[in-house]
Structure formats: structure tokens, C-alpha cells
Design a protein around this motif. Sequence first.
Motif, PDB file in Angstrom:
ATOM      1  N   MET A 109       0.825  -1.202   0.000  1.00  0.00           N
ATOM      2  CA  MET A 109       0.000   0.000   0.000  1.00  0.00           C
ATOM      3  C   MET A 109       0.860   1.253   0.000  1.00  0.00           C
ATOM      4  SD  MET A 109      -2.992  -1.088   2.736  1.00  0.00           S
ATOM      5  CE  MET A 109      -1.857  -1.817   3.920  1.00  0.00           C
ATOM      6  N   GLN A 110       0.276   2.322  -0.519  1.00  0.00           N
ATOM      7  CA  GLN A 110       0.854   3.648  -0.394  1.00  0.00           C
ATOM      8  C   GLN A 110       0.044   4.398   0.653  1.00  0.00           C
ATOM      9  OE1 GLN A 110       0.912   4.714  -4.750  1.00  0.00           O
ATOM     10  NE2 GLN A 110       2.961   5.439  -4.224  1.00  0.00           N
ATOM     11  N   GLU A 111       0.726   4.811   1.701  1.00  0.00           N
ATOM     12  CA  GLU A 111       0.048   5.454   2.819  1.00  0.00           C
ATOM     13  C   GLU A 111       0.353   6.950   2.851  1.00  0.00           C
ATOM     14  OE1 GLU A 111      -0.574   4.705   7.570  1.00  0.00           O
ATOM     15  OE2 GLU A 111       1.444   4.475   6.755  1.00  0.00           O
ATOM     16  N   PHE A 112      -0.702   7.743   2.845  1.00  0.00           N
ATOM     17  CA  PHE A 112      -0.584   9.193   2.976  1.00  0.00           C
ATOM     18  C   PHE A 112      -0.866   9.583   4.423  1.00  0.00           C
ATOM     19  CE2 PHE A 112      -1.090   8.774  -1.517  1.00  0.00           C
ATOM     20  CZ  PHE A 112      -0.582   9.923  -2.112  1.00  0.00           C
ATOM     21  N   SER A 113       0.077  10.264   5.041  1.00  0.00           N
ATOM     22  CA  SER A 113      -0.155  10.847   6.371  1.00  0.00           C
ATOM     23  C   SER A 113      -0.348  12.338   6.164  1.00  0.00           C
ATOM     24  CB  SER A 113       1.032  10.574   7.295  1.00  0.00           C
ATOM     25  OG  SER A 113       1.182   9.189   7.519  1.00  0.00           O
ATOM     26  N   ALA A 172      -9.752  21.026  10.432  1.00  0.00           N
ATOM     27  CA  ALA A 172      -9.172  20.960   9.089  1.00  0.00           C
ATOM     28  C   ALA A 172      -9.336  19.570   8.477  1.00  0.00           C
ATOM     29  CB  ALA A 172      -7.696  21.339   9.133  1.00  0.00           C
ATOM     30  N   ALA A 173      -9.460  18.550   9.330  1.00  0.00           N
ATOM     31  CA  ALA A 173      -9.629  17.183   8.831  1.00  0.00           C
ATOM     32  C   ALA A 173     -10.905  17.052   8.004  1.00  0.00           C
ATOM     33  CB  ALA A 173      -9.646  16.201   9.990  1.00  0.00           C
ATOM     34  N   LYS A 174     -11.936  17.838   8.384  1.00  0.00           N
ATOM     35  CA  LYS A 174     -13.207  17.772   7.647  1.00  0.00           C
ATOM     36  C   LYS A 174     -13.063  18.279   6.224  1.00  0.00           C
ATOM     37  CE  LYS A 174     -15.940  18.390  11.875  1.00  0.00           C
ATOM     38  NZ  LYS A 174     -16.922  19.253  12.580  1.00  0.00           N
ATOM     39  N   LEU A 175     -12.114  19.188   5.981  1.00  0.00           N
ATOM     40  CA  LEU A 175     -11.876  19.717   4.644  1.00  0.00           C
ATOM     41  C   LEU A 175     -11.064  18.741   3.792  1.00  0.00           C
ATOM     42  CD1 LEU A 175     -10.933  23.403   5.629  1.00  0.00           C
ATOM     43  CD2 LEU A 175     -13.171  22.536   4.892  1.00  0.00           C
ATOM     44  N   VAL A 176     -10.208  17.963   4.444  1.00  0.00           N
ATOM     45  CA  VAL A 176      -9.333  17.035   3.732  1.00  0.00           C
ATOM     46  C   VAL A 176     -10.068  15.762   3.334  1.00  0.00           C
ATOM     47  CG1 VAL A 176      -7.260  15.597   3.944  1.00  0.00           C
ATOM     48  CG2 VAL A 176      -7.257  17.945   4.809  1.00  0.00           C
ATOM     49  N   GLU A 177     -10.955  15.298   4.185  1.00  0.00           N
ATOM     50  CA  GLU A 177     -11.613  14.008   3.947  1.00  0.00           C
ATOM     51  C   GLU A 177     -12.328  13.928   2.597  1.00  0.00           C
ATOM     52  OE1 GLU A 177     -14.010  13.272   7.360  1.00  0.00           O
ATOM     53  OE2 GLU A 177     -12.314  12.718   8.637  1.00  0.00           O
ATOM     54  N   ALA A 217      -3.638  22.384  -2.883  1.00  0.00           N
ATOM     55  CA  ALA A 217      -4.348  22.995  -1.752  1.00  0.00           C
ATOM     56  C   ALA A 217      -3.398  23.487  -0.666  1.00  0.00           C
ATOM     57  CB  ALA A 217      -5.336  21.996  -1.165  1.00  0.00           C
ATOM     58  N   GLY A 218      -2.098  23.232  -0.839  1.00  0.00           N
ATOM     59  CA  GLY A 218      -1.118  23.666   0.149  1.00  0.00           C
ATOM     60  C   GLY A 218      -1.176  22.884   1.440  1.00  0.00           C
ATOM     61  N   ILE A 219      -1.640  21.644   1.356  1.00  0.00           N
ATOM     62  CA  ILE A 219      -1.762  20.794   2.546  1.00  0.00           C
ATOM     63  C   ILE A 219      -0.519  19.925   2.686  1.00  0.00           C
ATOM     64  CG2 ILE A 219      -3.104  18.970   3.665  1.00  0.00           C
ATOM     65  CD1 ILE A 219      -5.544  20.030   2.105  1.00  0.00           C
ATOM     66  N   LYS A 220       0.069  19.929   3.870  1.00  0.00           N
ATOM     67  CA  LYS A 220       1.279  19.144   4.113  1.00  0.00           C
ATOM     68  C   LYS A 220       0.937  17.665   4.275  1.00  0.00           C
ATOM     69  CE  LYS A 220       3.867  22.843   6.423  1.00  0.00           C
ATOM     70  NZ  LYS A 220       4.583  23.233   7.666  1.00  0.00           N
ATOM     71  N   PHE A 221       1.782  16.815   3.710  1.00  0.00           N
ATOM     72  CA  PHE A 221       1.567  15.372   3.842  1.00  0.00           C
ATOM     73  C   PHE A 221       2.885  14.637   3.625  1.00  0.00           C
ATOM     74  CE2 PHE A 221       1.241  16.266  -0.637  1.00  0.00           C
ATOM     75  CZ  PHE A 221       1.822  15.174  -1.266  1.00  0.00           C
ATOM     76  N   ALA A 222       2.899  13.405   4.065  1.00  0.00           N
ATOM     77  CA  ALA A 222       4.035  12.511   3.825  1.00  0.00           C
ATOM     78  C   ALA A 222       3.484  11.228   3.229  1.00  0.00           C
ATOM     79  CB  ALA A 222       4.777  12.224   5.128  1.00  0.00           C
ATOM     80  N   ILE A 223       4.252  10.603   2.355  1.00  0.00           N
ATOM     81  CA  ILE A 223       3.801   9.379   1.700  1.00  0.00           C
ATOM     82  C   ILE A 223       4.888   8.315   1.811  1.00  0.00           C
ATOM     83  CG2 ILE A 223       4.642  10.190  -0.542  1.00  0.00           C
ATOM     84  CD1 ILE A 223       2.354   8.594  -1.833  1.00  0.00           C
ATOM     85  N   PRO A 275      -3.884  10.706  14.416  1.00  0.00           N
ATOM     86  CA  PRO A 275      -3.548  11.753  15.398  1.00  0.00           C
ATOM     87  C   PRO A 275      -3.164  13.078  14.746  1.00  0.00           C
ATOM     88  CG  PRO A 275      -2.548   9.669  16.023  1.00  0.00           C
ATOM     89  CD  PRO A 275      -3.140   9.458  14.662  1.00  0.00           C
ATOM     90  N   ALA A 276      -2.521  13.011  13.568  1.00  0.00           N
ATOM     91  CA  ALA A 276      -2.083  14.238  12.893  1.00  0.00           C
ATOM     92  C   ALA A 276      -3.169  14.830  12.017  1.00  0.00           C
ATOM     93  CB  ALA A 276      -0.838  13.964  12.060  1.00  0.00           C
ATOM     94  N   GLY A 277      -4.176  14.040  11.682  1.00  0.00           N
ATOM     95  CA  GLY A 277      -5.233  14.527  10.799  1.00  0.00           C
ATOM     96  C   GLY A 277      -5.973  13.409  10.103  1.00  0.00           C
ATOM     97  N   VAL A 278      -5.460  13.019   8.901  1.00  0.00           N
ATOM     98  CA  VAL A 278      -6.121  11.992   8.106  1.00  0.00           C
ATOM     99  C   VAL A 278      -5.057  11.058   7.531  1.00  0.00           C
ATOM    100  CG1 VAL A 278      -7.595  11.526   6.111  1.00  0.00           C
ATOM    101  CG2 VAL A 278      -8.003  13.549   7.506  1.00  0.00           C
ATOM    102  N   SER A 279      -5.371   9.778   7.498  1.00  0.00           N
ATOM    103  CA  SER A 279      -4.505   8.785   6.865  1.00  0.00           C
ATOM    104  C   SER A 279      -5.264   8.135   5.717  1.00  0.00           C
ATOM    105  CB  SER A 279      -4.088   7.714   7.883  1.00  0.00           C
ATOM    106  OG  SER A 279      -3.301   6.725   7.259  1.00  0.00           O
ATOM    107  N   VAL A 280      -4.628   8.062   4.544  1.00  0.00           N
ATOM    108  CA  VAL A 280      -5.244   7.451   3.370  1.00  0.00           C
ATOM    109  C   VAL A 280      -4.330   6.346   2.866  1.00  0.00           C
ATOM    110  CG1 VAL A 280      -6.178   7.811   1.054  1.00  0.00           C
ATOM    111  CG2 VAL A 280      -6.309   9.646   2.756  1.00  0.00           C
ATOM    112  N   MET A 281      -4.887   5.147   2.690  1.00  0.00           N
ATOM    113  CA  MET A 281      -4.093   4.002   2.226  1.00  0.00           C
ATOM    114  C   MET A 281      -4.634   3.499   0.893  1.00  0.00           C
ATOM    115  SD  MET A 281      -3.421   1.935   5.809  1.00  0.00           S
ATOM    116  CE  MET A 281      -5.141   1.936   6.271  1.00  0.00           C
ATOM    117  N   PHE A 282      -3.806   3.595  -0.156  1.00  0.00           N
ATOM    118  CA  PHE A 282      -4.141   3.067  -1.472  1.00  0.00           C
ATOM    119  C   PHE A 282      -3.567   1.665  -1.602  1.00  0.00           C
ATOM    120  CE2 PHE A 282      -4.835   7.505  -2.363  1.00  0.00           C
ATOM    121  CZ  PHE A 282      -5.849   7.505  -3.310  1.00  0.00           C
ATOM    122  N   LEU A 283      -4.425   0.724  -1.965  1.00  0.00           N
ATOM    123  CA  LEU A 283      -3.981  -0.652  -2.142  1.00  0.00           C
ATOM    124  C   LEU A 283      -3.421  -0.816  -3.554  1.00  0.00           C
ATOM    125  CD1 LEU A 283      -3.811  -3.533  -1.023  1.00  0.00           C
ATOM    126  CD2 LEU A 283      -6.121  -3.933  -1.908  1.00  0.00           C
TER     127      LEU A 283
END
Length: 292
Positions: free
Chosen positions: A150-154, A161-166, A185-191, A223-231
Motif C-alpha cells: 500500500m501507499q500510505e498518505f499521512s 481541518a480534517a473535515k476539509l481534507v476528507e 491545496a497547500g496541505i502538508k503530507f508525507a507518503i 492523530p495528525a489529521g487523516v490517513s489514506v491508504m491506497f492498495l
Amino acid sequence: MSNRIRLAARGATVVSLIAAAALLAACGGGDKKGATQVAAKVNKEEISVHQINFVLQRQPGLSAEQAQGAGKRVLEGLIDQELAIQEAGEQKLDRDPNVVMAIEAAKREIVARAYADKLAGTVSKPSDEDIGAYYKSKPALFEQRRVYTMQEFSIEAPGDAAKLVEPIAKAARNADELSNQLKAAGIKFAIRSISQPAENLPLNLVDQIGAMSEGQHLTLPSPAGVSVMFLTSAKPQPVSLQQAKPAIEQFLLNERKRKLLTDEMKRLREKSKISYEGQFAAASTPAASAAQ
């Protein structure tokens, strides 16, 4: 039998032999000139073979090759410990309030653990029928087990702000699209890319991820906001009942022990009179509920 089990068995045998030899010597079964339970004297205090054996018995991974010098090393450690205790006594550190409190806390923990261990020892092992039923109830862990890449986005999105990202995360069709949208959108993330077998996933997500197809994704709060996992891939690697049986048996046994201890604490609370005082009085009901 696994290497760990074999080592543990060998270690237990070695410890038993050491203990037996020491006891035989103490009872006159060995060299009568050295027939004693005392292993060393430190000033006026004695260190016994029983103390050495107690330490050795807490090292279940001790192999036969390691056993030869183990007793001597343990003895030297106990001598150093005794010297420190005697010096601390000279300095009256054993009367220090913090030390006294630490000793009492350790005693309480040891006694409470002994009771929990005794109670847990009464739990019966799960039957073959129990093991088989659990195996069938968790196909994603066994019959349909897969290894997931998987590719995981943190994504950093604290608070509201989580409500805007979801919505952005849910609408993304692939990892590249989500990455581009977050950058725009200028949103910070790590992958990062991760590869995990089913049993290493959080238990509450196993079935959910197991039902996903390649290309799909899962959005979760973090804990930081939203996590998205692409299979990206899911390779089948099923596990037979025979292969899974030891792990299932241990899991079910641990669950039974946990439930028994939880039920016992609830019973003891119900039959006891517990009153919360001072600053804890106002929070007595939530605290009791949380403990139960």
C-alpha cells in the motif's frame, strides 16, 4: 517444534540440572566438604544457591552452551548487588521516603501479579472445535490471507481541518491524483510504501482491507489529521488450519485469560466498598466505569 520452544525447553532443562546439582550438594549428595547452600559471603551477609537459581529460572532462553558460566556470572552480579545494598544501608538510603515508596509499590505489583498469574493458570486451553471455529470466522487472516502493498498518505489536518481534507481524499482515484490535489491545496503530507501481511494489520481493519480490490483506498482519522491508504497489490498467501493452529490456540487462550481477569476485577469491585476522596470524588463514576 519451533527453535524458540526448543531453546526454552533446553534452557529449562539446564536450569533444572543446575538447581538439582546445587540441592544435591547441599543435602550431601556431592562433595561433602562443599556441601552447603551458601554460594558466597559478603561481609556478614550470605548469598545462597537458591538466589542464583531464582535468577536463572527467569532466563528461559538460556542455552546449554551459555549455561556453563551462567551461574558464576549471576553470582558475581548478586555480589555487586549485595555490596550496593550494604553501602546504601550505611547511608540510610533504605529509609528515604522515595525508596520506601518504591519498595512498597514493587511489592504491591509483585503480589497483584502473582494473584493474576494464579487466576490465569486456571484457564483451560481452547478445544480443536474452538480453534477451527475461529479459523473459519477470520478468512482474511487464514484461508484468504494476503500480503498487501500500500501507499500510505499521512496528511496534516489538525482539528476541524480534517473535515476539509476528507472529501478530497475520498474523491481521489489514485495516489498521484491525491498527491497533486494536496499540493495544489497547500496541505502538508508525507507518503510511504508499506508491505504488510494480514496478521500485521490492526485487527479491526483486517476484514475491511481484505474486501478491498487493487486501486481502492481507505480513509481513516489519525492523530495528525487523516490517513489514506491506497492498495497497490494484494498477493494471496493462504495459511492452513494446521499452520495456524498454534497461533490461534495462544490467541484464544490469552483472550480467555484477559476476560477472566476483567470479570474477576469487576466481581471484586462489586463486593467491595470503594469511596473516592478529595479531588477524585467528583470523577468517581467515570473512573469506576473506565476501570470496569
